[in-house]
Design an enzyme around this catalytic site. Structure first.
Site, PDB file in Angstrom:
ATOM      1  N   GLU A  99       0.814  -1.211   0.000  1.00 43.23           N
ATOM      2  CA  GLU A  99       0.000   0.000   0.000  1.00 43.23           C
ATOM      3  C   GLU A  99       0.849   1.263   0.000  1.00 43.23           C
ATOM      4  O   GLU A  99       1.846   1.371   0.709  1.00 43.23           O
ATOM      5  CB  GLU A  99      -0.933  -0.001   1.212  1.00 43.23           C
ATOM      6  CG  GLU A  99      -1.976  -1.111   1.144  1.00 43.23           C
ATOM      7  CD  GLU A  99      -3.154  -0.866   2.064  1.00 43.23           C
ATOM      8  OE1 GLU A  99      -3.760   0.223   1.982  1.00 43.23           O
ATOM      9  OE2 GLU A  99      -3.458  -1.756   2.864  1.00 43.23           O
TER      10      GLU A  99
ATOM     11  N   CYS B  90      -6.550   4.556  -3.109  1.00 38.71           N
ATOM     12  CA  CYS B  90      -6.756   3.104  -3.104  1.00 38.71           C
ATOM     13  C   CYS B  90      -8.055   2.624  -3.727  1.00 38.71           C
ATOM     14  O   CYS B  90      -8.040   1.778  -4.619  1.00 38.71           O
ATOM     15  CB  CYS B  90      -6.591   2.550  -1.692  1.00 38.71           C
ATOM     16  SG  CYS B  90      -7.468   3.448  -0.415  1.00 38.71           S
TER      17      CYS B  90
ATOM     18  N   HIS C 281      -0.696   2.240  -5.569  1.00 39.60           N
ATOM     19  CA  HIS C 281      -0.700   3.580  -6.174  1.00 39.60           C
ATOM     20  C   HIS C 281       0.501   4.299  -5.590  1.00 39.60           C
ATOM     21  O   HIS C 281       1.395   3.655  -5.038  1.00 39.60           O
ATOM     22  CB  HIS C 281      -2.004   4.353  -5.918  1.00 39.60           C
ATOM     23  CG  HIS C 281      -2.424   4.395  -4.482  1.00 39.60           C
ATOM     24  ND1 HIS C 281      -1.754   5.110  -3.523  1.00 39.60           N
ATOM     25  CD2 HIS C 281      -3.439   3.780  -3.834  1.00 39.60           C
ATOM     26  CE1 HIS C 281      -2.333   4.938  -2.354  1.00 39.60           C
ATOM     27  NE2 HIS C 281      -3.353   4.128  -2.510  1.00 39.60           N
TER      28      HIS C 281
END
Length: 626
Positions: A43, A83, A252
């Site tokens: 993440e 996200c 991302h």
């Protein structure tokens, strides 16, 4: 005599035929089982912090080891810098603004386009065991049959014998929340990463706090890499490395200020490595251990997995496969385009689109007065954000560092190779005029052809389009293209745009009026000739949001205090997403750029609106909700 000879010859032929058939059966290869596939997502990681992709990064030995037996993708991009929007593109293979999944956090979920399913469904239907451990976070309604198991206990090990599997493992240690430390934490928690071992990016202030935040973030990436190593070790112990494709990628961009949530490279350009198993190297035409310089995007992941699994790719998917026996190395490396989008993130609205082609990046800000640093509560939990804004307010930043808090240009052009942190806008440089026009046309063509649903306000989409967003877009494509043309009037000289803006402001279509007002706000003082017409709209337009946009224009050009119009419109609104958009303009007008004062009373706001969680973030910031 001849009859007997014929009989003998016939028997010999039968014996030979049986022998040949037996040999053929013994030598015919068994039908190949499809490969196993594992995804490891980390993440909030852009490529800028791993040495495998960037000299300013740190070593990630487990990811680097994975790359030696696979491929490095040096040009991998999320299509969105946050996200739920990024993951919606991954699971669907579709651009968010086309299918209505572009808003984060979701105030309404949308269905998949007609006849299209979330891609793991096709794997499952083909016999795969599909598992997810464990984050979903889609803005799309999850249909039945996507996962055999989706939980923190999900594992490929529960499949049937010889059953191929697709498994997703999510690593959250480097999530944005890991940077929500306190001043006391900074004083007491030492970092593994030397604070002098890297460079601070040029748009950030070079302070002790930014150095510490950078170092701590790199520590989180080290821990993430160790967790990647544990997953690889588990696969190895299970005897799966030789028959399993392993994809590692960030979900991302990173979390240092101005990255996650923004269409800059630090928000979009992700690390990606794919381990190619020995048993299935015939499915990949590229040399093992090599770097792929062709562009791949998140919308390409779904078709790639289906292609590797030997499953037909649905035509409704927007992406293109980048691995499989039919993908040629030369063609893959020639790919050089990616598109991206940013809309609402939590309570903060914006509308930005971007295209990168080769080394050039074009960013189109449709509402450039919504400057990057406009308050977003979750972002500003990070001390580095707070310090950055404080230094700006005190006039202690240089021009590059200050840009985050200034009105953006409607269009920006960057040479990313020469300017990796996108600090020098080339849009007004005559030497790049042909590049600018080409990129502008490319972006305009993309938003028109989707078509891009965000040219309607979110509250209108929720009410009118979200039952079937993709179909709604097809039906209203001509109208959307007209809105885009009106929005793009602010790219002209004002004198050339004036007549068209005047016509659009008088239109019976409220969204033509909406975009005409926004274009005037982008022109600012140049559009003062529109003042009387827009002043009338501020009190009489049939759409609340158009009254607010009109007041916003008048506030920007310092012709009217917008607080009364905006406050009364907020009180009238019964729709949380409409009220949230109104509050975005309130926060802009209340900010240090304009300093208008508001006196909003909580008990005058609709209960439905006031109880919405995103609305409450704005009300808390404005000290309306304690």
């Amino acid at each position: 005599m001849f009859k007997n000879n014929y009989s003998i010859i016939f028997k010999i032929c039968i014996i030979l035929l049986c022998a040949i058939t037996l040999i053929s059966c013994q030598t015919k290869p068994k039908e190949e089982l499809p490969p196993n596939i594992v995804w490891i997502t980390s993440e909030d990681n852009s490529k800028h912090y791993q040495k495998l992709f960037d000299d300013n990064g740190i070593h990630t030995p487990n990811i680097e080891a994975l790359a030696k037996e696979g491929l490095i993708f040096s040009r991998a991009f999320s299509n969105a810098p946050v996200c739920s929007v990024a993951r919606s593109a991954i699971i669907s293979g579709c651009y968010g603004p086309r299918i209505g999944s572009q808003f984060h956090r979701k105030m309404a979920v949308v269905p998949m386009p007609d006849s299209l399913k979330m891609f793991p469904t096709y794997l499952k239907q083909a016999g795969y065991y599909t598992t997810n451990n464990s984050k979903e976070d889609y803005n799309i309604i999850k249909s039945e049959g996507v996962w055999d198991e989706s939980s923190k206990k999900a594992s490929w090990k529960n499949r049937a014998e010889q059953q191929p599997f697709f498994h997703v493992f999510n690593i959250g240690v480097s999530h944005e929340s890991s940077m929500h430390f306190t001043a006391q934490g900074m004083d007491t928690i030492a970092t593994e990463t030397d604070i002098n071992s890297f460079k601070i990016q040029p748009n950030h202030p070079n302070t002790d706090l930014f150095k510490y935040t950078n170092a701590l973030y790199r520590d989180k990436i080290r821990e993430m890499d160790r967790q990647v190593g544990k997953i690889i070790k588990e696969l190895k112990e299970d005897g799966r490395l030789d028959d399993t494709f392993i994809f590692y990628f960030g979900d991302h961009g990173g979390v240092l200020p101005g990255s996650k949530g923004y269409l800059y490279e630090t928000g979009l350009h992700v690390p990606m490595v794919v381990h190619v198993p020995k048993k299935y190297r015939h499915l990949v035409k590229n040399q093992i251990g090599s770097t792929i310089n062709g562009f791949v995007s998140f919308i390409d992941l779904a078709p790639t997995i289906l292609n590797l699994a030997g499953i037909n790719i649905p035509k409704e998917i927007d992406g293109t496969a980048f691995l499989g026996k039919d993908i040629e190395s030369e063609e893959l490396n020639s790919r050089d385009e990616t598109y991206s989008y940013a809309d609402r993130f939590d309570e903060k609205y914006d509308m930005v689109r971007a295209v990168r082609k080769g080394k050039y990046k074009y960013i189109r800000s449709y509402q450039p007065f919504n400057y990057d640093g406009l308050m977003n509560n979750y972002r500003y939990k990070q001390l580095a954000y707070q310090e950055w804004q404080s230094l700006y307010n005190d006039g202690k930043l240089n021009e590059v560092q200050s840009a985050f808090f200034e009105k953006r240009a409607p269009e920006m052009l960057f040479d990313v190779d020469a300017d990796p942190y996108e600090t020098k806008n080339l849009a007004d440089d005559p030497a790049y005029s042909s590049t600018l026009i080409n990129m502008r046309e490319k972006l305009a063509s993309w938003v028109k052809e989707m078509p891009d649903l965000s040219f309607y306000p979110e509250h209108f989409l929720i009410e009118k389009a979200f039952q079937n967003p993709a179909q709604f877009g097809k039906k209203h494509k001509d109208e959307i293209q007209k809105y885009i043309e009106i929005a793009d009037l602010n790219l002209l000289n004002f004198d050339d745009a004036k007549n068209s803006l005047t016509t659009a402001l008088k239109s019976s279509d409220p969204w033509e009026r909406y975009w005409a007002i926004i274009a005037c706000s982008a022109f600012g003082q140049q559009a003062m000739g529109m003042e009387s017409q827009i002043t009338e709209m501020a009190s009489q337009d049939t759409e609340l949001i158009n009254r607010v946009r009109a007041a916003e224009f008048l506030g920007i050009v310092k012709k009217l205090n917008p607080s009364t119009v905006m406050t009364n419109s907020l009180y009238e609104s019964e729709k949380p997403s409409e009220a949230l958009l109104i509050l975005n303009s309130v926060v802009l007008m209340e900010s240090g750029k304009y300093n208008y004062k508001f006196n909003i009373q909580l008990d005058s706001i609709s209960k439905t609106v006031a109880e919405d969680s995103e609305v409450q973030l704005r009300l808390k910031y404005l000290n309306i909700l304690k």
